[in-house]
Write a protein that holds these residues in place. Structure first.
Motif, short mmCIF file in Angstrom:
data_model
loop_
_atom_site.label_atom_id
_atom_site.label_comp_id
_atom_site.label_asym_id
_atom_site.label_seq_id
_atom_site.Cartn_x
_atom_site.Cartn_y
_atom_site.Cartn_z
N LEU A 9 24.78 33.94 69.27
CA LEU A 9 24.33 34.79 68.17
C LEU A 9 23.61 33.98 67.09
CD1 LEU A 9 27.46 37.11 67.85
CD2 LEU A 9 25.21 37.71 68.79
N LEU A 10 24.08 32.78 66.82
CA LEU A 10 23.41 31.94 65.82
C LEU A 10 22.01 31.54 66.29
CD1 LEU A 10 26.40 29.63 64.83
CD2 LEU A 10 25.28 31.29 63.33
N GLU A 11 21.85 31.35 67.58
CA GLU A 11 20.55 30.96 68.13
C GLU A 11 19.59 32.14 68.28
OE1 GLU A 11 20.96 28.82 71.80
OE2 GLU A 11 22.72 27.77 71.09
N ASN A 12 20.12 33.32 68.56
CA ASN A 12 19.27 34.43 69.00
C ASN A 12 19.30 35.67 68.12
OD1 ASN A 12 18.31 33.47 71.83
ND2 ASN A 12 20.50 33.02 71.81
N SER A 13 20.00 35.63 67.00
CA SER A 13 20.03 36.79 66.12
C SER A 13 19.83 36.35 64.68
CB SER A 13 21.37 37.52 66.25
OG SER A 13 22.38 36.86 65.51
N ASP A 14 19.60 37.33 63.82
CA ASP A 14 19.50 37.09 62.38
C ASP A 14 20.76 37.53 61.66
OD1 ASP A 14 16.93 36.00 62.47
OD2 ASP A 14 15.98 37.97 62.40
N TYR A 15 21.86 37.70 62.37
CA TYR A 15 23.12 38.08 61.76
C TYR A 15 23.54 37.03 60.74
CZ TYR A 15 23.90 41.55 65.50
OH TYR A 15 23.82 42.60 66.37
N THR A 16 24.15 37.47 59.67
CA THR A 16 24.78 36.53 58.75
C THR A 16 25.93 35.83 59.47
OG1 THR A 16 26.34 38.18 57.94
CG2 THR A 16 24.22 38.00 56.77
N VAL A 17 26.38 34.72 58.89
CA VAL A 17 27.51 34.01 59.48
C VAL A 17 28.74 34.91 59.49
CG1 VAL A 17 29.11 32.09 59.11
CG2 VAL A 17 26.65 31.71 58.97
N GLU A 18 28.90 35.73 58.46
CA GLU A 18 30.03 36.64 58.41
C GLU A 18 29.98 37.64 59.57
OE1 GLU A 18 28.15 35.77 55.87
OE2 GLU A 18 29.63 34.54 54.77
N ARG A 19 28.77 38.15 59.86
CA ARG A 19 28.61 39.10 60.95
C ARG A 19 28.84 38.40 62.31
NH1 ARG A 19 25.13 43.58 61.91
NH2 ARG A 19 25.82 44.55 63.87
N VAL A 20 28.37 37.17 62.44
CA VAL A 20 28.60 36.41 63.66
C VAL A 20 30.09 36.22 63.88
CG1 VAL A 20 28.32 34.16 64.78
CG2 VAL A 20 26.37 35.24 63.64
N ALA A 21 30.81 35.89 62.81
CA ALA A 21 32.26 35.71 62.93
C ALA A 21 32.92 36.99 63.43
CB ALA A 21 32.85 35.31 61.58
N GLN A 22 32.47 38.12 62.91
CA GLN A 22 33.03 39.41 63.32
C GLN A 22 32.71 39.72 64.78
OE1 GLN A 22 31.10 42.95 61.68
NE2 GLN A 22 33.11 43.86 61.30
N GLN A 23 31.45 39.52 65.17
CA GLN A 23 31.02 39.84 66.53
C GLN A 23 31.68 38.93 67.57
OE1 GLN A 23 28.84 42.37 67.70
NE2 GLN A 23 29.34 43.16 65.67
N ALA A 24 32.02 37.71 67.16
CA ALA A 24 32.65 36.76 68.08
C ALA A 24 34.17 36.91 68.10
CB ALA A 24 32.28 35.33 67.73
N GLY A 25 34.70 37.76 67.21
CA GLY A 25 36.12 38.05 67.25
C GLY A 25 37.01 37.15 66.43
N PHE A 26 36.44 36.40 65.49
CA PHE A 26 37.27 35.56 64.63
C PHE A 26 37.82 36.41 63.49
CE2 PHE A 26 34.67 32.50 66.84
CZ PHE A 26 35.57 31.49 67.13
N GLY A 27 39.04 36.11 63.10
CA GLY A 27 39.71 36.94 62.11
C GLY A 27 39.07 36.95 60.75
N SER A 28 38.42 35.86 60.38
CA SER A 28 37.78 35.77 59.08
C SER A 28 36.66 34.74 59.15
CB SER A 28 38.79 35.35 58.01
OG SER A 28 39.18 33.98 58.21
N PRO A 29 35.67 34.81 58.24
CA PRO A 29 34.62 33.79 58.21
C PRO A 29 35.18 32.38 58.04
CG PRO A 29 33.97 35.69 56.90
CD PRO A 29 35.41 35.90 57.28
N THR A 30 36.25 32.25 57.26
CA THR A 30 36.85 30.93 57.05
C THR A 30 37.42 30.38 58.35
OG1 THR A 30 37.38 31.46 54.75
CG2 THR A 30 38.59 29.63 55.78
N ALA A 31 38.16 31.23 59.07
CA ALA A 31 38.72 30.78 60.35
C ALA A 31 37.60 30.44 61.33
CB ALA A 31 39.61 31.88 60.93
N PHE A 32 36.53 31.22 61.29
CA PHE A 32 35.38 30.95 62.17
C PHE A 32 34.77 29.61 61.85
CE2 PHE A 32 30.61 31.58 62.39
CZ PHE A 32 30.50 31.18 63.71
N ARG A 33 34.50 29.32 60.58
CA ARG A 33 33.87 28.05 60.21
C ARG A 33 34.73 26.86 60.62
NH1 ARG A 33 32.81 31.30 55.53
NH2 ARG A 33 30.57 31.76 55.32
#
Length: 321
Positions: A270-294
């Motif tokens: 998603l980071l390579e192929n979309s314009d989603y924000t990092v927060e949206r990427v975290a959600q789409q990838a199933g991470f509980g929060s942007p902080t946990a994703f980072r």
């Protein structure tokens, strides 16, 4: 004048050879003088490069004895093993205190000479497993761009040779000279993250016809949702304990580790192929929060989601709804 000898062996990868040649040759002191003299040396005058063309090299192995730094480039697949004369020359240079560095799979030559025994080392991530298997006394670090042991250095893929050479220039001559050499090479003096950001994190193979195949497909389709161990076990028709045991038997990892790897891979895509924000990427990838994703992304990939996107996407992300 600091003498840099690049040891050219049959099968040499041209870029592995040229990268250190250029970065040292472009280095200048504030008064315009060149602090390094770069020369090629080889066991024989005629060397066959990877790619099918030949090189004429004027200096032999005796040139290693006068060098302040020796660099061993990588070689293509199928290259012959280094000769006893080459290995002996490298050992003599090491015993004399010469700084020795390898580019990419050139680390295998240093390992064959015994120069990496008991030391940390790296190589191209594709070859890291083979280096660890073939030379168990080497502490292989597959996720870094280069390793500096003081006298002995190793770098990852060919581009990482630039990082390593700039590091050596900074050690020799200071940050200002190294920063100017980096500008001449059109690259940063330091890159964020290590080799981990370039590794393709494949899932462990699953035997064809495995009862897990439908389950793994289901997990991939539901990464954006909560996926628990109990849900996976129930879908597989097993108790959690039996499911965990059979999952490890067939994949070599745990269900939760497999799930986390799948989520990181989805985030990279998603980071390579979309314009989603990092927060949206975290959600789409199933991470509980942007902080946990980072935190998870940095741990696995070695850099931040923002830095990864900057490196692997042609333009920065814009806010997406």
């Amino acid at each position: 004048m600091h003498l840099v000898a690049i040891l050219v062996l049959d099968g040499v990868v041209p870029f592995d050879m040229a990268a250190p040649m250029q970065v040292f040759d472009w280095t200048q002191l504030p008064d315009g003088r060149q602090p390094y003299r770069v020369r090629l040396c080889a066991e024989r005058p005629e060397v066959t490069a990877d790619g099918g063309f030949g090189l004429r090299v004027d200096r032999g192995l005796e040139a290693l004895a006068d060098a302040d730094t020796i660099i061993v480039p990588g070689r293509g697949e199928g290259a012959p093993p280094p000769s006893p004369a080459v290995l002996a020359a490298l050992r003599r240079a090491a015993a004399a205190g010469t700084r020795i560095a390898s580019v990419c799979v050139g680390a295998f030559v240093l390992a064959e000479a015994g120069l990496l025994d008991g030391r940390r080392a790296t190589t191209h991530w594709v070859a890291a497993g083979a280096l660890a298997r073939d030379f168990p006394r080497v502490d292989v670090q597959p996720d870094v761009l280069y390793v500096d042991n003081g006298q002995i250095l190793t770098s990852a893929g060919a581009a990482a040779a630039l990082d390593m050479c700039l590091h050596m220039i900074r050690r020799d001559l200071g940050s200002a000279v190294a920063a100017n050499a980096a500008r001449m090479s059109v690259m940063p003096l330091e890159r964020e993250g290590g080799q981990a950001q370039f590794i393709v994190h494949e899932h462990p193979p699953v035997p064809r016809g495995s009862a897990l195949e439908p389950l793994l497909d289901w997990i991939e389709d539901n990464l954006a949702h909560e996926v628990t161990l109990s849900a996976m076990a129930a879908r597989a028709g097993m108790s959690e304990r039996t499911f965990s045991r059979r999952f490890r038997e067939q994949t070599g990892t745990t269900p939760l580790q497999w799930l986390l790897r799948a989520r990181v891979r989805r985030a990279q895509y998603l980071l390579e192929n979309s314009d989603y924000t990092v927060e949206r990427v975290a959600q789409q990838a199933g991470f509980g929060s942007p902080t946990a994703f980072r935190e998870r992304f940095r741990k696995v990939v070695g850099t931040t989601p923002y830095a990864y996107r900057s490196s692997f996407k042609g333009r920065r992300a814009v806010t997406a709804s």
